[in-house]
Scaffold this active site. Sequence first.
Site, PDB file in Angstrom:
ATOM      1  N   LEU A   1       1.060  -0.793  -0.484  1.00  0.00           N
ATOM      2  CA  LEU A   1       0.167   0.093  -0.162  1.00  0.00           C
ATOM      3  C   LEU A   1       1.137   1.326   0.041  1.00  0.00           C
ATOM      4  O   LEU A   1       1.790   1.037   0.322  1.00  0.00           O
ATOM      5  CB  LEU A   1      -1.182   0.195   1.341  1.00  0.00           C
ATOM      6  CG  LEU A   1      -1.973  -0.747   1.502  1.00  0.00           C
ATOM      7  CD1 LEU A   1      -2.574  -0.882   2.908  1.00  0.00           C
ATOM      8  CD2 LEU A   1      -2.770  -1.168  -0.123  1.00  0.00           C
ATOM      9  N   ASP A   2       0.738   2.280  -0.292  1.00  0.00           N
ATOM     10  CA  ASP A   2       1.234   3.387  -1.024  1.00  0.00           C
ATOM     11  C   ASP A   2       1.170   3.659   0.957  1.00  0.00           C
ATOM     12  O   ASP A   2       1.043   3.699   1.945  1.00  0.00           O
ATOM     13  CB  ASP A   2       0.439   4.029  -1.607  1.00  0.00           C
ATOM     14  CG  ASP A   2       0.282   3.899  -2.969  1.00  0.00           C
ATOM     15  OD1 ASP A   2       1.335   3.424  -3.483  1.00  0.00           O
ATOM     16  OD2 ASP A   2      -0.119   4.695  -3.512  1.00  0.00           O
ATOM     17  N   GLN A   3       2.688   4.483   0.804  1.00  0.00           N
ATOM     18  CA  GLN A   3       2.451   5.024   2.510  1.00  0.00           C
ATOM     19  C   GLN A   3       1.503   5.890   2.721  1.00  0.00           C
ATOM     20  O   GLN A   3       1.777   5.744   4.341  1.00  0.00           O
ATOM     21  CB  GLN A   3       4.004   6.090   2.633  1.00  0.00           C
ATOM     22  CG  GLN A   3       4.358   6.939   3.690  1.00  0.00           C
ATOM     23  CD  GLN A   3       5.842   7.591   3.846  1.00  0.00           C
ATOM     24  OE1 GLN A   3       6.693   7.501   2.666  1.00  0.00           O
ATOM     25  NE2 GLN A   3       6.088   7.745   4.461  1.00  0.00           N
TER      26      GLN A   3
ATOM     27  N   THR B   1      -2.111   5.319   2.253  1.00  0.00           N
ATOM     28  CA  THR B   1      -2.572   4.664   2.394  1.00  0.00           C
ATOM     29  C   THR B   1      -2.740   4.082   3.680  1.00  0.00           C
ATOM     30  O   THR B   1      -1.614   3.245   3.975  1.00  0.00           O
ATOM     31  CB  THR B   1      -2.927   4.241   1.049  1.00  0.00           C
ATOM     32  OG1 THR B   1      -2.805   4.632  -0.036  1.00  0.00           O
ATOM     33  CG2 THR B   1      -4.159   3.112   1.103  1.00  0.00           C
TER      34      THR B   1
ATOM     35  N   ARG C   1      -5.538   6.718  -7.485  1.00  0.00           N
ATOM     36  CA  ARG C   1      -5.061   8.114  -6.882  1.00  0.00           C
ATOM     37  C   ARG C   1      -5.615   9.092  -9.033  1.00  0.00           C
ATOM     38  O   ARG C   1      -5.736   9.876  -8.950  1.00  0.00           O
ATOM     39  CB  ARG C   1      -3.740   8.004  -7.109  1.00  0.00           C
ATOM     40  CG  ARG C   1      -3.740   7.953  -5.100  1.00  0.00           C
ATOM     41  CD  ARG C   1      -2.527   7.392  -4.856  1.00  0.00           C
ATOM     42  NE  ARG C   1      -1.477   8.510  -4.228  1.00  0.00           N
ATOM     43  CZ  ARG C   1      -0.473   8.832  -3.884  1.00  0.00           C
ATOM     44  NH1 ARG C   1       0.218   7.578  -4.045  1.00  0.00           N
ATOM     45  NH2 ARG C   1      -0.095   9.962  -4.030  1.00  0.00           N
TER      46      ARG C   1
END
Length: 284
Positions: free
Chosen positions: A133-135, A137, A233
């Site tokens: 997961l993106d930082q 998120t 995004r």
Amino acid sequence: MEITITLPADHSATTIQELLEKEWLVPRKVRHFLRTRKNVWVNAQLAPFHSEIRGGDTITLHFEKEDYSHQEIILGNAKKIQVLYEDEQLVIVNKPAGLKTHPNDVKETGTLLNDLAAYLASKKQKPYVVHRLDQETSGAILFAKNPFILPILSQLIEQKKIYRRYQAVVWGKLTKDLTITKKIGRDRHNRRKQVIDERNGKTAITHVSIAKSLPTQTQIYCVLSTGRTHQIRVHLESLGHPIVGDPLYQSRPAKRMMLHAIELHLTHPFTQERILVRAAPGLW
């Protein structure tokens, strides 16, 4: 390392060779060692690779340290881990927003993987990254607890057999549910960003459904049919409705990026149990 798995009662008859190679995706080199070292048992009896096995049989595999490699991870804070589901093979945890999934080098600390390594250390187990997961998120994220199940879970991710549903809050008003199919590629001017690139980009499919309309924002759910970097995004920004708080694709300040992996569903590859996880309370 020793792995013991009891096949579901309705498992079709097959051979050990076929089970290890085609269903459990054990690498050829590891299969060779299991066979030559005679490290496979069926119902507590040593079994050759051509042996037939059926539903209800218990398979035990013994691995040597050199069969699988593992990168050492600096232990973090086990108390920070919020477990959503756990068994002997895998663990699903709730990732906080603003925390990196894993370190970029062996000396880095302060990531979710460091904390999970500390949590599993007391059980003499280690975490293996299945997806990220993106930082910015938050939400449900899956890890393997041994290298044996890792390629199986990775294949399930690739085959879209692990269902993930996201909550998001975007700027502006979306008026109807939709599916976004714009191709995505890397931004040539900013390596951190992705862009819509219909000519050279990769196929990307995002399904969007509206949860609630607000005066200046819309609460939505997103489900992915593909897994491109920053897919949700980039797709939402391309519609003129960037995610609230996104530090890369919009400029208006907010406490955090409003993107949360609220649900994760999968069928356990060994037990065939249906695992349904919700990372509550989420964004609303």
